[in-house]
Design an enzyme around this catalytic site. Structure first.
Site, mmCIF file in Angstrom:
data_model
loop_
_atom_site.group_PDB
_atom_site.id
_atom_site.type_symbol
_atom_site.label_atom_id
_atom_site.label_comp_id
_atom_site.label_asym_id
_atom_site.label_seq_id
_atom_site.Cartn_x
_atom_site.Cartn_y
_atom_site.Cartn_z
ATOM 1 N N GLY A 47 47.464 -34.604 29.790
ATOM 2 C CA GLY A 47 47.428 -33.166 29.543
ATOM 3 C C GLY A 47 48.089 -32.430 30.681
ATOM 4 C CB CYS A 105 44.302 -34.000 38.096
ATOM 5 S SG CYS A 105 45.113 -32.408 37.886
ATOM 6 C CG LEU A 106 50.006 -35.262 35.687
ATOM 7 C CD1 LEU A 106 50.960 -34.627 34.687
ATOM 8 C CD2 LEU A 106 50.462 -36.666 36.047
ATOM 9 C CD GLN A 118 48.050 -29.624 35.721
ATOM 10 O OE1 GLN A 118 47.876 -29.660 34.506
ATOM 11 N NE2 GLN A 118 47.960 -30.698 36.483
ATOM 12 C CG HIS A 149 41.276 -32.256 33.349
ATOM 13 N ND1 HIS A 149 40.964 -33.202 34.297
ATOM 14 C CD2 HIS A 149 42.464 -31.726 33.746
ATOM 15 C CE1 HIS A 149 41.909 -33.223 35.236
ATOM 16 N NE2 HIS A 149 42.838 -32.339 34.913
ATOM 17 C CD GLU A 150 44.957 -30.611 30.981
ATOM 18 O OE1 GLU A 150 45.497 -29.762 31.717
ATOM 19 O OE2 GLU A 150 44.916 -31.822 31.271
ATOM 20 C CG HIS A 210 44.238 -27.555 35.282
ATOM 21 N ND1 HIS A 210 44.441 -27.658 36.629
ATOM 22 C CD2 HIS A 210 44.297 -28.824 34.798
ATOM 23 C CE1 HIS A 210 44.607 -28.936 36.949
ATOM 24 N NE2 HIS A 210 44.514 -29.670 35.863
#
Ligand code: ZN
Length: 157
Positions: free
Chosen positions: A46, A88-89, A51, A130-131, A134
């Protein structure tokens, strides 16, 4: 389409609250297309717009080979509990356990502004949470059961 730079933990934009999308125009479609390409390029599950440095409520996900685009997502129902390791990226190599709901229902708009609801279980539920976090400047390390270990090893918050 273009691959955008993924910002890393420590960058201010990751900690800001993103604004709702009002214009469902070519600018949004380009953002969504770029986010999709960037997520695939980075092998992520995701990606949220902050991000890539864009403070708008936009999310892309690929879970169990299904691709999703969520604009202005809002979690409206949760059920149960589940604990798994997340990454996470924007965080790097660290993976840590996070407690999330087992089932999540989210209300969102598609790229044309049409509203829909999506109910996900297990990894899809986890990815949605999670997203959406963000978009409110929250990172999984904040909620991780392994946060102490992360900080002890020099992890940034
Ligand atoms: Zn993330």
């Amino acid at each position: 389409m273009a691959i955008r730079n993924v910002v890393k933990i420590g960058e201010e934009n990751l900690r800001k609250k993103s604004k709702p999308v009002k214009d469902f125009d070519v600018g949004l479609w380009e953002l969504l297309d770029d986010m999709k390409e960037t997520m695939f390029h980075c092998d992520g599950m995701g990606l949220a717009a902050p991000q890539v440095g864009v403070l708008r409520r936009v999310v892309v996900m690929e879970v169990n080979n299904a691709f999703y685009e969520l604009v202005n997502p809002e979690i409206i129902k949760t059920k149960g509990k589940d604990v798994e390791e997340e990454g996470c990226l924007s965080v790097g190599k660290f993976r840590g356990r996070v407690e999330r709901p087992m089932t999540v229902t989210v209300k969102a708009q598609d790229r044309f502004g049409y509203e829909f609801t999506l109910t996900g279980e297990k990894w899809l539920a986890r990815c949605i949470c999670h997203e959406v976090d963000h978009l409110d400047g929250v990172l999984f390390v904040d909620k991780s059961i392994d946060k102490d270990k992360y900080i002890k090893n020099g992890g940034k918050i």
